[in-house]
Design an enzyme around this catalytic site. Structure first.
Site: not given
Ligand SMILES: Cc1ncc(COP(=O)(O)O)c(C=O)c1O
Lengths: 150, 416
Positions: B133, B210, B213, B236
Site C-alpha cells: 500500500h 502491515d 488487512q 478495518k
Molecule cells: C494493506 C494496507 N496498508 C495500509 C493501509 C492504510 O490504512 P489507514 O488508511 O487506515 O492508515 C491500508 C488501508 O487502506 C491497507 O489496506
C-alpha cells in the site's frame, strides 16, 4: 429513464466503443496532457489552429473510462471549426452542464449533442471524468502542458 | 452481546444474525435497493456495540485521559487503558507497554519511519514488496531522502505472490528493516509472513508487518510471529476511523527516540532538559482519539466472540464461491490469484474501465471499490490503470456474491 441509462446513454456507449479523432497530430499548434491520478485516466489533446484563428483539427489519445473517453471524443467533434473564443465559451458551458448549473433545455447554450451529459451531475464521482478532456483542452489553449483533475 | 454470539457460533456461522448487529448492513440505498456492501477492505461497517461505546464516551464521558483527578477523567482513563489491555491480549503482545495508539496504520508506519528511521544512515537498506500500500512505500522513500538509505523492492509474480527467492537474495548485512504487508489489499494475497520474518532476522534486520488487512481475518500472535513491529487500523476491524495501533517490541521502543513532542509524552519539561515519559506514553503525544480507542475494545470483543476459526471458514467459503462465480463470466479477468488469499477479489470486466464497473454496480446497490487501491505499483505490474475490487466480511453471504454476479451481468449487457 433510470439513472444508469441516463449516465450511459447510447451515444456515450457508442463514442466509447468508437472514439472519433482518436489519433496523434504531429506538429499541432497546442498539445496538453491531462490525467486523473485517482482513476488512472490519461489523455493527450492536440489542437491545430489555422491562419484564420479557427480550430482546424482536434484529436486525442490515451486511456480512460467510458465517460471520459466519450466526452473527449464528442469534444473533438464540437471544437472543429470554432474560433478560440467560441471554444472557450463551449468549455464554460460544458463545465456548467457537468455541475448541473446549466439546463440545456432552458438555458441559452451552444452545446448541441453534448447535452447527453446533462445527467452527469447526479454522479458526483464521475463529473471529473466528464470534464477531464475539457480541462485539458482549455489548458492547451492556455499553453499549460499538464493538467490534473482531482 | 458476546454470549449470544458464542452460543450462535457453536451451532453454525450465521451471517444473518451478525448482519442484524450492523445497522448499515441492513439499510437500503438508491431508493430502496438492498445494500450489498463489498468494500470491506476499504473499511468495515460498525456494529452497534462499537457505536454505543463511542456515543457513551462522547455523551457521558467526554473527558481527557491521564490528566484530570475528577470522576469522568478517571473513568475515561480506565476505559482507554482497558482498550490497551484488550489489544495486548488480542495480538498476544508480551506487555501493554508495547501497544502504542496512533491514528491509523499510516500513522503507525510513519512513526517507525521517523523514530526507528532516525537511527539509520547512509547506505542502510529497507526492503518492501511490490504489493505494498502507498502508506508502506512513501514513508520509506521520505526516510531515504532524509537519511540516504536505500529502498529495495521484492518482486511479485503474475499470480500476485511474493517471489520468496528474490526476496531472500535481496537481504544482506546492509538490510536494517523489512516492512511488508501481511495481506494485500488489492490482490488478496496472504504473504508467507513467518518466512519473511525468518529471512530478515537471519541477516539481523528488523521486521514491520502491515497488518491492516490481516487483523480482521486471522488471529495474530506477535510473539509467535516474532515480528518487531506490527501496525493496524481499528476501522478495518469494525472499529472507528482515526484509531490505529503500533505494536513494537519493548527493547526497540525503548531504544527509539520520540516521534511527536508535546503533552502526555513527557515526564518533566525544563528548557535545559526534558525527560520523556515511559512506554507507551513516550509515543502518544497530545490528546488522542480517546472515544475511538475506547470503542476499539468492543470491536475486539465482538470478533473475539465469533472467533477467527469461524470467521476464516466463512470468508474462505465466500472467496471460493465468488472466485468460481466470477470465473463463470466470460471475458472477466481476475487480478490476484495467489494460492493463499483472503476474501478480496480484484477483477476487470472485459475492456470496461473499473470506474464504469463501479458506477454500474453502485446503481444496483452493490458497493465495491474501483481504482488503484493505493497500490499503483501493483497496477503497473499488471498493466492496468485500475481494478474493481470486491472484499467480503463476516456479514456477507453467498447471496451477496450472487448480487455481485448479477450486477456484473448488467455491465456486460450495457457494454455488450
Ligand atoms: C494493506 C494496507 N496498508 C495500509 C493501509 C492504510 O490504512 P489507514 O488508511 O487506515 O492508515 C491500508 C488501508 O487502506 C491497507 O489496506
Amino acid at each position: 429513464m433510470s439513472a444508469l441509462d441516463e449516465l450511459y446513454q447510447q451515444v456515450i456507449i457508442e463514442h466509447n466503443r468508437k472514439p472519433r479523432n482518436f489519433r496523434v497530430i504531429e506538429n499541432a499548434t497546442y498539445v496538453a496532457e491531462g490525467f486523473n491520478p485517482i482513476c488512472g485516466d490519461h489523455f493527450h489533446i492536440y489542437i491545430v489552429v489555422g491562419d484564420d484563428g479557427c480550430i482546424e483539427d482536434v484529436a486525442f489519445d490515451g486511456k480512460g473510462c467510458a465517460i471520459s473517453k466519450a466526452s473527449a471524443s464528442m469534444m473533438t467533434q464540437a471544437l472543429i471549426g470554432k474560433s478560440e473564443i467560441e471554444a472557450r465559451q463551449l468549455f464554460a458551458e460544458f463545465n456548467s452542464l457537468a455541475k448541473g448549473d446549466l439546463d440545456p433545455d432552458k438555458d441559452d447554450n451552444t452545446l448541441g449533442k453534448l447535452a447527453v451529459f446533462s445527467g452527469i451531475w447526479k454522479f458526483p464521482a464521475r463529473v471529473k471524468c466528464a470534464v477531464l478532456a475539457w480541462h485539458t483542452a482549455t489548458s492547451a489553449l492556455d499553453e499549460v502542458d499538464i493538467v490534473s483533475t482531482e | 452481546m458476546s454470549t449470544t454470539i458464542e452460543q450462535m457460533n457453536r451451532v453454525s456461522f450465521d451471517a444473518d444474525r451478525i448482519r442484524a448487529d450492523f445497522p448499515a448492513a441492513t439499510r437500503t440505498v438508491h431508493d430502496g435497493r438492498r445494500l450489498v456492501y463489498l468494500d470491506n477492505a476499504a473499511t468495515t461497517l460498525k456494529p452497534r456495540v462499537v457505536v454505543d461505546a463511542l456515543a457513551e464516551h462522547m455523551l457521558l464521558g467526554a473527558s481527557n485521559v491521564h490528566r484530570g483527578l475528577h470522576y469522568l477523567s478517571e473513568r475515561a482513563t480506565e476505559a482507554y487503558e482497558a482498550a490497551r489491555d484488550s489489544v495486548c491480549d488480542f495480538i498476544h503482545a508480551a506487555a501493554r507497554e508495547e501497544i502504542v495508539f496512533t491514528n491509523g496504520t499510516t500513522a503507525a508506519i510513519n512513526l517507525v519511519a521517523h523514530s526507528f528511521g532516525s537511527l539509520l544512515g547512509e547506505g542502510d537498506e529497507i526492503v518492501v514488496s511490490q504489493m505494498e500500500h502507498h502508506s508502506n512505500i512513501v514513508p520509506w522513500q521520505l526516510l531515504c531522502e532524509r537519511r540516504g538509505c536505500v529502498l529495495r523492492v521484492a518482486p511479485i509474480d503474475k499470480n500476485g505472490e511474493l517471489i520468496l527467492d528474490a526476496y531472500r537474495d535481496m537481504l544482506s548485512d546492509r538490510t536494517r528493516l523489512v516492512s511488508m504487508v501481511y495481506v494485500s489489499n488489492s490482490l488478496g494475497t496472504v504473504n508467507p509472513i513467518e518466512e519473511i520474518i525468518a529471512g530478515a532476522h537471519a541477516v539481523g534486520a528488523k521486521v514491520l508487518v502491515d497488518a491492516a488487512q490481516a487483523v480482521a481475518t486471522r488471529a495474530i500472535d506477535v510473539q509467535a510471529l516474532d515480528c518487531d513491529f506490527l501496525a493496524f487500523s481499528a476501522h478495518k476491524l469494525f472499529g472507528p476511523t482515526g484509531v490505529g495501533v503500533l505494536y513494537g517490541k519493548q527493547v526497540h521502543l525503548e531504544a527509539m527516540p520520540p516521534f511527536l513532542g508535546g503533552g502526555d509524552m513527557i515526564a518533566s519539561v525544563r528548557f535545559e532538559k526534558t525527560e520523556y515519559n515511559r512506554l507507551p506514553y513516550k509515543f502518544e503525544a497530545g490528546t488522542g482519539n480517546i472515544g475511538g480507542v475506547i470503542a476499539l475494545k468492543p470491536a475486539i470483543d465482538y470478533v473475539s466472540a465469533i472467533g477467527f476459526d469461524a470467521i476464516q471458514a466463512h470468508e474462505q467459503d465466500l472467496l471460493t464461491y465468488a472466485t468460481d462465480v466470477l470465473r463463470g463470466h466470460e471475458g472477466l479477468r481476475l487480478i490476484g490469484t495467489a494460492r493463499e488469499k483472503a476474501a478480496i477479489v480484484s477483477f476487470l470486466v472485459g475492456e470496461v474501465h473499473a470506474h464504469d464497473v463501479g458506477s454500474i454496480l453502485d446503481q444496483e446497490g452493490v458497493a465495491i471499490r474501483a481504482g488503484h487501491h493505493c497500490t499503483q505499483p501493483v497496477m503497473e505490474f499488471f498493466e492496468v490503470p485500475a481494478t474493481a475490487r470486491a472484499s467480503f466480511s463476516i456479514y456477507n453471504t453467498r447471496e451477496d456474491v450472487d448480487a455481485l454476479s448479477l450486477a456484473v451481468r448488467k455491465v456486460e449487457e450495457l457494454f455488450e
